[in-house]
Write a protein that holds these residues in place. Structure first.
Motif, PDB file in Angstrom:
ATOM      1  N   LYS A 173       0.826  -1.215   0.000  1.00  0.00           N
ATOM      2  CA  LYS A 173       0.000   0.000   0.000  1.00  0.00           C
ATOM      3  C   LYS A 173       0.859   1.263   0.000  1.00  0.00           C
ATOM      4  N   ILE A 174       1.963   1.217   0.700  1.00  0.00           N
ATOM      5  CA  ILE A 174       2.837   2.393   0.743  1.00  0.00           C
ATOM      6  C   ILE A 174       3.499   2.594  -0.616  1.00  0.00           C
ATOM      7  N   LYS A 175       3.958   1.501  -1.190  1.00  0.00           N
ATOM      8  CA  LYS A 175       4.600   1.613  -2.513  1.00  0.00           C
ATOM      9  C   LYS A 175       3.636   2.181  -3.548  1.00  0.00           C
ATOM     10  N   ILE A 181       3.090   8.699   1.440  1.00  0.00           N
ATOM     11  CA  ILE A 181       4.003   9.363   2.368  1.00  0.00           C
ATOM     12  C   ILE A 181       4.777  10.415   1.596  1.00  0.00           C
ATOM     13  N   LEU A 182       4.689  11.636   2.061  1.00  0.00           N
ATOM     14  CA  LEU A 182       5.344  12.763   1.395  1.00  0.00           C
ATOM     15  C   LEU A 182       6.236  13.488   2.390  1.00  0.00           C
ATOM     16  N   PRO A 183       7.314  14.145   1.948  1.00  0.00           N
ATOM     17  CA  PRO A 183       7.882  14.145   0.608  1.00  0.00           C
ATOM     18  C   PRO A 183       8.440  12.758   0.229  1.00  0.00           C
ATOM     19  N   THR A 283      -2.826  10.592   3.227  1.00  0.00           N
ATOM     20  CA  THR A 283      -1.464  11.130   3.124  1.00  0.00           C
ATOM     21  C   THR A 283      -0.869  11.421   4.493  1.00  0.00           C
ATOM     22  N   ILE A 284       0.374  10.996   4.660  1.00  0.00           N
ATOM     23  CA  ILE A 284       1.163  11.437   5.809  1.00  0.00           C
ATOM     24  C   ILE A 284       2.164  12.446   5.257  1.00  0.00           C
ATOM     25  N   PHE A 285       2.111  13.655   5.752  1.00  0.00           N
ATOM     26  CA  PHE A 285       3.104  14.626   5.286  1.00  0.00           C
ATOM     27  C   PHE A 285       4.091  14.928   6.409  1.00  0.00           C
ATOM     28  N   VAL A 286       5.370  14.796   6.069  1.00  0.00           N
ATOM     29  CA  VAL A 286       6.427  14.961   7.066  1.00  0.00           C
ATOM     30  C   VAL A 286       7.146  16.279   6.815  1.00  0.00           C
ATOM     31  N   HIS A 287       6.959  17.218   7.733  1.00  0.00           N
ATOM     32  CA  HIS A 287       7.678  18.484   7.540  1.00  0.00           C
ATOM     33  C   HIS A 287       9.023  18.429   8.243  1.00  0.00           C
ATOM     34  N   GLY A 288       9.824  19.455   7.998  1.00  0.00           N
ATOM     35  CA  GLY A 288      11.191  19.458   8.509  1.00  0.00           C
ATOM     36  C   GLY A 288      11.264  19.754   9.998  1.00  0.00           C
ATOM     37  N   TYR A 289      12.459  19.660  10.488  1.00  0.00           N
ATOM     38  CA  TYR A 289      12.717  19.878  11.904  1.00  0.00           C
ATOM     39  C   TYR A 289      13.416  21.220  12.062  1.00  0.00           C
ATOM     40  N   PHE A 290      12.963  21.988  13.042  1.00  0.00           N
ATOM     41  CA  PHE A 290      13.608  23.281  13.302  1.00  0.00           C
ATOM     42  C   PHE A 290      14.792  23.116  14.243  1.00  0.00           C
ATOM     43  N   GLN A 291      15.854  23.806  13.910  1.00  0.00           N
ATOM     44  CA  GLN A 291      16.952  23.986  14.855  1.00  0.00           C
ATOM     45  C   GLN A 291      17.024  25.468  15.162  1.00  0.00           C
ATOM     46  N   ILE A 292      17.588  25.798  16.314  1.00  0.00           N
ATOM     47  CA  ILE A 292      17.724  27.204  16.661  1.00  0.00           C
ATOM     48  C   ILE A 292      19.202  27.572  16.582  1.00  0.00           C
ATOM     49  N   ASN A 293      19.525  28.528  15.753  1.00  0.00           N
ATOM     50  CA  ASN A 293      20.921  28.938  15.589  1.00  0.00           C
ATOM     51  C   ASN A 293      21.860  27.748  15.424  1.00  0.00           C
TER      52      ASN A 293
END
Ligand code: MSP
Length: 478
Positions: A173-175, A181-183, A283-293
């Motif tokens: 199903k994922i394939k 699953i995005l991106p 859809t599962i959408f995966v956003h990025g991870y924030f870092q601080i400085n």
């Protein structure tokens, strides 16, 4: 015909107060929910808090209060933060809600009755930070890569879920993007996990963690916190725990989260749904991870950014804008107050704010009456919609700022302030310059609504009056 659009954020752990990471997911979900409502889609937006498990119990113990009381306090902090940020969630689910608990028990009982859960034993490692069972492969120098802590050794009898049984069906199903699953790089990661490591049966109960939902057929165990938490996506819609009976808004169109919790969402969660005879999310959408400085956000480093810090400094709408435009959605991003200040001044104070001030001042001064129409720029709408559809919020915003830039340049080039209002057809000439500029501003404001609802409405109201007047500055410079 209007479509159904159900969007979720993770339920956040109450071991910590809300920070900019949670805020990112929640604001993004709000932007999408608002946009879909504006399209006329039947929309439901769910967020909430994840309140059971070892981590929360330990935190409450440290604070010397009952876990429930502790959870109540932190959960209300999340609620307050979202209300301050103008988040339009349709429900706020807590995993300690009575109805949720009953439904979880009913669902697990069903899975047990159909022999998807059996009595086994777990011998291995457990990371309390992740609330996840770990294999050696998951560790770096013996430490959990997300929490930099050594997982504890566990050896206990447990009720075990037949996760491995669902390997082939889920991989297929994922394939095929039946569970999209995005991106794409995230989908590839998951496919490779299935192919190289594969699913193993997993402990679904804990014997020594009393802060949890009792296993209905064996009250000496509580439900594994993730099994409990996942079901929020259904109970948040009023689901009573009945297998095979999806609530009206299910399946979710989009489940938003970051990479830290993708794997469990792409394995345990859909397997539970299959076991319960329910459809998988679209859809599962995966956003990025924030870092601080350039650094991981952490209490010990003292660099945690709270949503109220942003709101206090920039205001609600600007805070929402700055978060959403910080990085391409799906890519990790490095944020800092210096970058936020710069972006605020460039795009909001000098960009949108300044253009609105210049245009309205000229319109008012020359006594122009303009009849403008919201949503008249079809090309702009098309470009914006394409980007919104594919989660490219930064690009959607860029297309709006490109429009503003063009309008600003047109104003500077055509210099309507140099024309003589009293000369013959002076006013008509000035109007010819200013009307398209005002029209652009109005069109942009309309599309800005999901991101900056209050400011956008303000501009729309201002530009919908027969006589447009200059108002207070929208974004005072920092
Ligand atoms: N309780 C679980 C989720 C259960 S869902 C059935 C959990 N909670 S959490 O509080 O740790 O939230 C994790 C999520 O918060 C991430 O997936 C992401 O959505 C958001 N973020 C937390 N920190 C973040 C960053 N530094 N950057 C971006 N998003 C982050 O996991």
């Amino acid at each position: 015909m209007s479509k159904k659009f159900y969007i979720t954020t993770p339920v956040y752990y109450v071991n910590d107060v809300p920070h900019i990471g949670h805020t990112y997911t929640t604001v993004a979900a709000d932007v999408l929910a608002r946009w879909h409502r504006s399209l006329g889609d039947e929309t439901f937006f769910l967020t909430g808090t994840d309140e059971h498990g070892a981590k929360i119990a330990e935190k409450a113990r440290e604070m010397k209060i009952e876990p429930q009381q502790y959870a109540n306090e932190i959960s209300s902090k999340f609620k307050e933060a979202w209300s301050e940020l103008n988040i339009t969630n349709d429900n706020f689910i807590r995993t300690t809600d009575e109805e949720h608990i009953k439904a979880v028990q009913k669902a697990l009982q069903y899975m047990y009755d159909r022999s998807d859960i059996y009595l086994g034993k777990y011998e291995g490692l457990y990371c309390r930070g992740c609330e996840q069972y770990k294999s050696q492969r998951d560790l770096i120098n013996g430490l959990c890569s997300d929490h930099q802590t050594a997982p504890e050794k566990m050896s206990e009898e447990c009720w075990t879920f037949k996760l491995a049984k669902y390997q082939d069906e889920l991989l297929k199903k994922i394939k095929k993007d039946e569970l999209q699953i995005l991106p794409l790089n995230r989908k590839n990661e998951i496919v490779s996990f299935y192919e190289k490591e594969g699913l193993e049966d997993i402990s679904f109960s804990r014997k020594n963690i009393s802060w949890g939902i009792p296993i209905p057929w064996d009250k000496s165990h509580t439900v594994y916190v993730w099994a409990d938490a996942f079901l929020n996506y259904l109970t948040g819609l009023g689901w009573s725990g009945k297998a095979g009976q999806a609530p009206k808004m299910w399946p979710a169109a989009v489940q938003l989260m970051s990479k830290d919790i993708l794997r469990v969402h792409a394995t345990i969660w859909p397997a539970m749904l299959l076991s319960l005879n329910l459809p998988l999310p679209e859809t599962i959408f995966v956003h990025g991870y924030f870092q601080i400085n350039g650094q991981k956000m952490s209490k010990s480093l003292g660099n945690v950014v709270a949503p109220e810090d942003l709101v206090k400094k920039y205001g609600v709408d600007a805070a929402r804008f700055l978060i959403m435009s910080a990085t391409a959605f799906g890519r990790d991003g490095d944020i800092s107050f210096a970058k936020f200040d710069e972006k605020y001044n460039a795009d909001l104070a000098n960009g949108l704010g300044n253009l609105v001030a210049r245009a309205t001042k000229l319109i008012e001064k020359n006594g122009l009456e303009l009849k403008l129409k919201v949503g008249s720029d079809k090309k702009l709408i098309e470009k914006y919609s394409k980007n919104m559809q594919s989660f490219r919020f930064d690009e959607a915003l860029k297309s709006l700022w490109q429009k503003l830039k063009e309008a600003d340049e047109a104003l500077s080039e055509k210099k309507p302030w140099k024309l003589d209002l009293l000369a013959s057809s002076g006013q008509a000439k000035i109007k010819k310059i200013l009307k398209p500029i005002a029209q652009d501003i109005l069109n942009v404001a309309d599309l800005l609504k999901p991101f900056m609802p209050t400011v956008a409405e303000k501009i729309i109201t201002q530009f919908s009056h027969k006589q447009i007047k200059k108002g207070e500055p929208l974004f005072p410079r920092i």
